[in-house]
Design a protein around this motif. Structure first.
Motif, PDB file in Angstrom:
ATOM      1  N   ILE A  74      -2.730   4.103  -7.113  1.00  0.00           N
ATOM      2  CA  ILE A  74      -1.683   4.889  -7.274  1.00  0.00           C
ATOM      3  C   ILE A  74      -0.411   4.297  -8.369  1.00  0.00           C
ATOM      4  CG2 ILE A  74       0.665   5.490  -6.025  1.00  0.00           C
ATOM      5  CD1 ILE A  74      -1.298   6.202  -3.404  1.00  0.00           C
ATOM      6  N   ILE A  82      -3.573   9.014  -9.024  1.00  0.00           N
ATOM      7  CA  ILE A  82      -2.259   9.571  -8.318  1.00  0.00           C
ATOM      8  C   ILE A  82      -1.081   9.005  -8.870  1.00  0.00           C
ATOM      9  CG2 ILE A  82      -1.356  10.566  -6.238  1.00  0.00           C
ATOM     10  CD1 ILE A  82      -3.876   9.793  -4.945  1.00  0.00           C
ATOM     11  N   CYS A 121       5.572   1.487  -1.627  1.00  0.00           N
ATOM     12  CA  CYS A 121       4.472   2.058  -1.167  1.00  0.00           C
ATOM     13  C   CYS A 121       3.817   1.366   0.144  1.00  0.00           C
ATOM     14  CB  CYS A 121       3.552   2.474  -2.232  1.00  0.00           C
ATOM     15  SG  CYS A 121       2.080   3.399  -1.290  1.00  0.00           S
TER      16      CYS A 121
END
Length: 278
Positions: free
Chosen positions: A141, A165, A102
């Motif tokens: 996340i 998330i 990410c």
């Protein structure tokens, strides 16, 4: 940030890394045009997935990229102000991993190595060994890759680590052993949707699910990218075709609303559960 536009991509990627990077740039540009702050690209978007899941040919495996490979740094540059999750085959030195990273323009925000490997993948990848959530400009996340989301413990571990998330990156094919004449009738298509909705609802989190489309070797991929709310409701989806599923979500408000009466994580009874099978 609480309110964010979340985009999950359905797109095809293969062995041509130059082509893959150009397609990633286009998808990022499209997501930026929609106002997305978070984009989840499919598993193996850099280099493609396996062409045969049962008997992978060791001579045609996806290219292995080091964690700081220039291609990954370029994806971070392209991301700029956005948060982007992308999958690739990682060169871990003595091992290779099905991995996700990410990134934003500031660099790497988080990493994940796929923990749960279906039988054929063992010839191409070693398993990861942990699930960790991480902070980003759009919220906390956690990432899952493909088969990881089949196991409730994977998403639960991330939720317990504070993930708001879940980014689920997939190269999820139609059924290999019992292919249906129509995609909508395919067993794996039904399971793909079921797992996405169940993992979101049982943990009361937002889930963004990407997937590959098209075909590679004997593999035909489902698409069906989607954004799922914490009640298990599908907020946006692509079906089988390439495209972006985009939904605007006030993440904190939606999580608070879902957990107002029944708070699943707060009502766990760990002492009643078996930790391993006997």
């Amino acid at each position: 940030m609480s309110t964010v536009k979340i985009a999950a991509a359905a797109a095809h990627f293969g062995r041509d890394l130059e082509f893959d990077l150009a397609r990633i740039a286009k998808v990022i540009d499209d997501a930026r045009g929609s106002g997305a702050g978070l984009l989840v690209l499919p598993d193996a978007a850099l280099g493609g997935y396996l062409a045969d899941l049962r008997h992978p040919d060791p001579d045609v495996l996806p290219p292995a990229l080091e964690p700081d490979d220039p291609l990954i740094l370029e994806v971070a540059r392209l991301a700029a102000e956005m948060v982007v999750c992308v999958g690739y085959r990682e060169d871990g030195g003595t091992e290779r991993y099905n991995a996700a990273v990410c990134v934003s323009g500031d660099g790497v925000l988080g990493r994940h190595r796929k923990v749960h490997l279906p039988a054929g993948e063992a010839a191409a990848y070693a398993p990861g060994d942990r699930f960790d959530a991480f902070d980003t400009p759009v919220g906390r996340i956690g990432m899952l890759i493909d088969y990881d989301k089949t196991f409730p413990e994977s998403a639960r571990s991330l939720a317990l680590d504070g993930a708001e998330i879940l980014a689920c990156l997939s190269a999820w094919p139609t059924s290999i052993t019992n292919r249906a004449p129509r995609m909508a009738q395919d067993r794996q298509a039904r399971l793909f949707d079921l797992y996405d909705q169940a993992r979101a609802a049982e943990n009361q989190v937002v889930l963004a699910s990407s997937n590959q489309t098209g075909a590679l070797g004997g593999m035909r991929f489902l698409g069906q990218a989607k954004v799922v709310g914490p009640g298990g409701d599908i907020l946006a989806r692509t079906w089988a075709k390439a495209g972006l599923a985009v939904a605007e979500v006030d993440v904190s408000a939606e999580l608070d609303r879902a957990r107002r009466t029944l708070h699943h994580l707060g009502e766990l009874r760990p002492s009643a559960y078996r930790e391993t099978s006997s």
